[in-house]
Design a protein around this motif. Structure first.
Motif, PDB file in Angstrom:
ATOM      1  N   LEU A 143       0.812  -1.177   0.039  1.00 28.79           N
ATOM      2  CA  LEU A 143       0.011   0.046   0.040  1.00 28.79           C
ATOM      3  C   LEU A 143       0.968   1.213  -0.032  1.00 28.79           C
ATOM      4  CD1 LEU A 143      -2.987  -1.109   2.526  1.00 28.79           C
ATOM      5  CD2 LEU A 143      -3.012  -0.682   0.009  1.00 28.79           C
ATOM      6  N   ALA A 144       2.161   1.213   0.242  1.00 27.80           N
ATOM      7  CA  ALA A 144       2.964   2.465   0.406  1.00 27.80           C
ATOM      8  C   ALA A 144       3.183   2.962  -1.098  1.00 27.80           C
ATOM      9  CB  ALA A 144       4.480   1.932   0.755  1.00 27.80           C
ATOM     10  N   LYS A 145       2.839   2.262  -2.181  1.00 31.53           N
ATOM     11  CA  LYS A 145       2.996   2.709  -3.456  1.00 31.53           C
ATOM     12  C   LYS A 145       1.666   3.341  -3.896  1.00 31.53           C
ATOM     13  CE  LYS A 145       5.107  -1.836  -4.853  1.00 31.53           C
ATOM     14  NZ  LYS A 145       4.884  -2.893  -5.923  1.00 31.53           N
ATOM     15  N   LYS A 146       0.659   3.291  -2.921  1.00 33.08           N
ATOM     16  CA  LYS A 146      -0.396   4.222  -3.121  1.00 33.08           C
ATOM     17  C   LYS A 146      -0.532   5.565  -2.366  1.00 33.08           C
ATOM     18  CE  LYS A 146      -3.487   0.177  -4.077  1.00 33.08           C
ATOM     19  NZ  LYS A 146      -4.135   0.499  -5.421  1.00 33.08           N
ATOM     20  N   LYS A 168       6.171   7.921  -1.898  1.00 30.58           N
ATOM     21  CA  LYS A 168       6.544   8.766  -2.789  1.00 30.58           C
ATOM     22  C   LYS A 168       7.437   9.593  -1.649  1.00 30.58           C
ATOM     23  CE  LYS A 168       2.855   8.735  -5.828  1.00 30.58           C
ATOM     24  NZ  LYS A 168       1.661   9.246  -6.642  1.00 30.58           N
ATOM     25  N   ARG A 169       6.908   9.852  -0.646  1.00 30.18           N
ATOM     26  CA  ARG A 169       7.788  10.589   0.367  1.00 30.18           C
ATOM     27  C   ARG A 169       7.487  10.013   1.737  1.00 30.18           C
ATOM     28  NH1 ARG A 169       5.575  16.336  -0.096  1.00 30.18           N
ATOM     29  NH2 ARG A 169       6.780  16.820   1.662  1.00 30.18           N
ATOM     30  N   VAL A 170       8.703  10.019   2.523  1.00 28.80           N
ATOM     31  CA  VAL A 170       8.442   9.350   4.044  1.00 28.80           C
ATOM     32  C   VAL A 170       8.788  10.592   4.795  1.00 28.80           C
ATOM     33  CG1 VAL A 170       9.193   8.006   5.442  1.00 28.80           C
ATOM     34  CG2 VAL A 170       8.793   7.250   3.322  1.00 28.80           C
ATOM     35  N   VAL A 171       8.077  11.102   5.792  1.00 25.41           N
ATOM     36  CA  VAL A 171       8.433  12.207   6.718  1.00 25.41           C
ATOM     37  C   VAL A 171       8.279  11.858   8.007  1.00 25.41           C
ATOM     38  CG1 VAL A 171       7.336  14.533   7.140  1.00 25.41           C
ATOM     39  CG2 VAL A 171       7.289  13.722   4.818  1.00 25.41           C
TER      40      VAL A 171
END
Length: 389
Positions: A143-146, A168-171
Motif C-alpha cells: 500500500l505504500a505505492k498508493k 513517494k515521500r516519507v516524513v
C-alpha cells in the motif's frame, strides 16, 4: 477538498483538531470520517462536544463503522460505507490515520486523491511478534505505492519506512507536538487536588495516562508495586478501557493502592500532583503523555519501545525498564524515589520535551498540505525536514 479519516472520533478530538484548524486556515474545504459510536477512548461528552465543534467549523462529518482490531465482517462493512463516501465527493487530499483504517482507505481510494498517511506507530517494530511482521509488513509495503506522503512519528518507524516502504515521500514529525509552555507553566494547589482525589499530602503518587488496554501494559506496574512494602505508594491511572476489572482484581490481590480515574480532562493537574510518571507500554507510536509529563518536570519510568525511545533516556529522564519485567520496574521505583541523588533533573526533562513542541509539527503539516494542494497557498514550499524526497 480534504477528507480527514481516523478509526475513532477520539483520534480526531485528541490529535487532529489542530490539523483541521490548519486546513481551514489554508482554504481547504474539509470533511471528517470516523467511528463516533464505538472504540473511543474519551468520554461521550467529549464526543458530543467534538460534533458541536465540527458544526461550528463548518466541517461535515460521517459515521464509518471502523473497527479497532482485525474483524473481517466489520472491515467489509466499513469498506462499503467508505466507498460510498469517496464516490459521493471528489476529494483532492485524504489524510488518514492509524494502520488498519489507513489500509482500508488506500484500498478504497480511486487514485485521484492525494493520500497522506500518518502511521501513529507501525505494527512491525523491533521486538514485535512474528505474525505482525508476516501480516502487516507485506500489506504496508504494497500500500505504500498508493501513498503520496507517509508520516511517521518516531525515528524507528521513519528509518524502517524510508528503507523498505516505497511511498513517494516519507516524513518524520513527532506527533502533533505538545504545547510545552502551557504544561511547564501550569501550577495548582497540590494539597487541595490531592485531597480531592482522596490522597494524603505525604503519599507518593505514580501516574499513568492512557486507555486501560493490554497494549498499555498497566499490569506490569501493579505487579511491581506489589513487590514493594511501601503503604503510602498510590498508583493513579487516567483512562478508560476493557482492562478495568482485570486491573482492579490484580491490585486487590496484591494489596496495591490503585486509583482508576476514568477519562479525565484535568491531566495537567494530575501531572502537577504526581511524583513519577509511568509509561510501561508494550507498543507505542510516540507516547505523547510521556512528553507532557516531562514538560511538567516529572521523572519517567518507561518501557523501551517505539517512540518512547526517542525521548526516554536511562539515567537522564528517569528509569528505562524491560517492558514485561515487574522486578525491574520495582527497581526503577526505588531508584527514582529512594536515591539520595536524583536520577534525573526536572530542567533536563523540560528541555528534552521542548524538542517536541507543537509549533514544529504545525509548520511541517502546513508545508505538506500546501505542497500537495498548491491552490490552498500562494506558493509551493520546500520539503519538510527529515524526508526522503
Amino acid at each position: 477538498m480534504c477528507l480527514m479519516v481516523a478509526n475513532t472520533a477520539s483520534m480526531i478530538a485528541e490529535f487532529n483538531l489542530p490539523n483541521l484548524t490548519l486546513l481551514k486556515s489554508l482554504g481547504y474545504q474539509v470533511q471528517v470520517a470516523c467511528n463516533f459510536e464505538q472504540g473511543n477512548t474519551c468520554s461521550a461528552q467529549k464526543i458530543e462536544r467534538l460534533k458541536r465543534q465540527l458544526n461550528e467549523m463548518d466541517i461535515p462529518f460521517h459515521q464509518i463503522d471502523f473497527p479497532r482490531s482485525v474483524n473481517p465482517l466489520a472491515l467489509i462493512r466499513a469498506g462499503g460505507q467508505l466507498r460510498k463516501l469517496l464516490q459521493a465527493y471528489a476529494f483532492d487530499v485524504i489524510h488518514t490515520h492509524t494502520p488498519l483504517t489507513s489500509a482500508l482507505v488506500r484500498m478504497e481510494a480511486d487514485g485521484h486523491s492525494k493520500i497522506i498517511y500518518t502511521a501513529h506507530g507501525l505494527h512491525f517494530f523491533k521486538g514485535a511478534p512474528l505474525h505482525y511482521w508476516l501480516v502487516y509488513y507485506p500489506i504496508e509495503r504494497w500500500l505504500a505505492k498508493k501513498t503520496d506522503v507517509l508520516i511517521t512519528i518516531n525515528q524507528e518507524d521513519f528509518h524502517r519506512a524510508k528503507a523498505h516502504l516505497k511511498a513517494k515521500r516519507v516524513v518524520y514529525i513527532p506527533g502533533i507536538g505538545v504545547d510545552v509552555d502551557a504544561f511547564s507553566a501550569h501550577t495548582i494547589d497540590k494539597t487541595a487536588k490531592r485531597k480531592e482525589l482522596g490522597l494524603e499530602e505525604d503519599d507518593t503518587v505514580i501516574l499513568s495516562v492512557g486507555e486501560l488496554s493490554k497494549r498499555k501494559n498497566h499490569q506490569v506496574m501493579i505487579r511491581a508495586l506489589g513487590q514493594l512494602n511501601r503503604p503510602n505508594l498510590h498508583y493513579l491511572i487516567a483512562g478508560q478501557g476493557q482492562e478495568e476489572q482485570r486491573l482492579l482484581r490484580l491490585a486487590c490481590t496484591l494489596g496495591v493502592h490503585l486509583h482508576l480515574l476514568g477519562y479525565r480532562e484535568d491531566v495537567k493537574d494530575l501531572y502537577a500532583i504526581a511524583d513519577v510518571f509511568c509509561l510501561p507500554s508494550k507498543r507505542e507510536g510516540l507516547g505523547i503523555a510521556g512528553i507532557e509529563a516531562m514538560a511538567m518536570g516529572l521523572p519517567l519510568l518507561t518501557s523501551h519501545v517505539g517512540g518512547i525511545q526517542d525521548y526516554a533516556i536511562h539515567g537522564v529522564t528517569g528509569y528505562v525498564c524491560e517492558k514485561n519485567c515487574p522486578r525491574v520496574y520495582a527497581q526503577g521505583i526505588e531508584a527514582l524515589l529512594l536515591n539520595e541523588k536524583p536520577v534525573c533533573d526536572s530542567q533536563d526533562n523540560k528541555r528534552i520535551a521542548s524538542q517536541f513542541d507543537m509549533k514544529y509539527a504545525k509548520t511541517c503539516m502546513e508545508i505538506i498540505y500546501k505542497t500537495l494542494y498548491p491552490k490552498c497557498g500562494e506558493r509551493n514550499c520546500d520539503d519538510p525536514p527529515h524526508t526522503n524526497a
